[in-house]
Design an enzyme around this catalytic site. Structure first.
Site, PDB file in Angstrom:
ATOM      1  N   THR A  13       0.988  -1.241  -0.153  1.00 36.76           N
ATOM      2  CA  THR A  13      -0.195  -0.081   0.034  1.00 36.76           C
ATOM      3  C   THR A  13       0.931   1.212  -0.147  1.00 36.76           C
ATOM      4  OG1 THR A  13      -1.775  -1.161   1.173  1.00 36.76           O
ATOM      5  CG2 THR A  13      -1.808   1.076   1.360  1.00 36.76           C
ATOM      6  N   SER A  58       2.075  -7.942  -0.624  1.00 36.28           N
ATOM      7  CA  SER A  58       2.880  -8.818   0.092  1.00 36.28           C
ATOM      8  C   SER A  58       2.301 -10.278   0.219  1.00 36.28           C
ATOM      9  CB  SER A  58       3.403  -8.109   1.340  1.00 36.28           C
ATOM     10  OG  SER A  58       2.176  -8.458   2.245  1.00 36.28           O
TER      11      SER A  58
END
Ligand code: ASP
Length: 340
Positions: A13, A58
């Site tokens: 993000t 991730s």
């Protein structure tokens, strides 16, 4: 002299911005970070950026990316004074734990950070996380790095990476380190808790050991679970059982029989707790006696993330000469308390 920090941008993000017309998030070119955040030019350190070719969420990161990061740090170790890894928050604790086992004799800071809101968002937490992480990644005293381990900096706190877990998908303080004190805190002053910092054995040259085995399984026990599901494990060398409280499980004969059979196949059993703080204490309750009978390993106060990556790192790793059980029980880089 300005300290040099290599910033490795992997994705997540933090590297996103909102397209205010469509409302969706998109990754931006991190090479342009100095234009986006001119504050970075005011830092007392020099920052060099290395971006993954394709920024990753991730949840897509794993052994291959951990090795890539370890190798990148190894190749650049002499050139830079510190390393900052920008990473998605979802699996950051796994990557930080894995890296802590791979980087041997580390004497420079390796700081992970990310953010809950994209850097391009008005209310973002990314800027403070990024700027203060750079501070910790370049902090030296008497020509010696203050942080000489893999840490996570997030929302005003510096943690030992392999002691962390992501516990909130909502709040800015997304991480916690329930079984180990924080290493530093940012308030009016940027503080460091020196007595809690890890130091590698003196005289150990920096090297990497990127061995990772995928023959590890993690299983959470729950009331009513059919343990017989575990009888036919194939390809598994280490089974991590996440059991109740301080190390309890069903007291039935069947439990003993099934766990015994698993051990007879040569599978190691590591026991960790479902509680976020505290840890395993075999023998405290009768319902933990089975683990002594079958010769399993106590994970003590280790986090699930650290137990998994430590087991992956140790399984079949020829660089460790002692048995798996002995190596797992040892404190390699501050991930487990040995005096419990
Ligand atoms: N899904 C994202 C990731 O872990 C979440 C984040 O970065 O906060 O890559």
């Amino acid at each position: 002299m300005k300290r040099k920090v290599l910033l490795i941008y992997t994705g997540g993000t933090i590297g996103m911005e909102k397209d205010y017309e469509t409302g969706s998030l998109r990754a931006f070119d991190f090479g342009n970070i100095f234009e986006k955040m001119p504050e970075m030019n005011l830092m007392e350190c020099e920052v060099f950026v290395h971006s993954f070719t394709v920024p990753m969420d991730s949840s897509d990161m794993g052994p291959m990316e951990w090795k890539m990061i370890a190798e990148l740090i190894f190749e650049n170790y002499k050139k830079y004074d510190g390393f900052l890894i920008l990473h998605g928050t979802d699996t950051m604790s796994y990557s930080a734990s894995a890296l802590s086992f791979m980087l041997k004799g580390l004497q420079k800071p390796v700081i992970f950070t990310g953010s809950q809101l994209p850097i391009g968002d008005l209310r973002t937490d990314a800027k403070e996380n990024l700027l203060t992480s750079l501070y910790y990644a370049s902090l030296y005293e008497n020509d010696e790095a203050v942080v000489q381990e893999v840490a996570i900096y997030f929302e005003y706190k510096l943690f030992r990476g392999n002691r962390t877990l992501k516990y909130s998908a909502e709040y800015f303080d997304a991480y916690d380190s329930p079984n180990f004190p924080i290493l530093g805190q940012s308030g009016v002053h940027l503080k460091i808790e020196k007595e809690h910092l890890f130091r590698p054995d003196s005289g150990l040259e920096f090297s990497i050991d990127t061995h990772i085995s995928e023959e590890v399984l993690f299983w959470r026990i729950f009331p009513g679970m059919k343990l017989s599901f575990l009888e036919n494990l194939s390809e598994v060398k280490v089974l991590i059982l996440q059991v109740f409280g301080s190390g309890t499980i069903f007291s039935t004969n069947e439990t003993l029989e099934i766990l015994k059979k698993i051990r007879e196949k040569g599978i190691e059993i590591v026991v960790v707790s479902q509680c976020i703080s505290g840890g395993i204490s075999f023998g405290k309750y009768e319902n933990s006696n089975v683990f002594g009978k079958i010769g399993s390993i106590s994970g003590r106060d280790i986090t699930a993330e650290s137990a998994i990556t430590k087991a992956m790192h140790l399984t079949g790793n020829k660089n460790y000469t002692s048995s798996f059980a002995e190596s797992f029980t040892k404190n390699i880089c501050g991930e487990i308390s040995v005096d419990l």
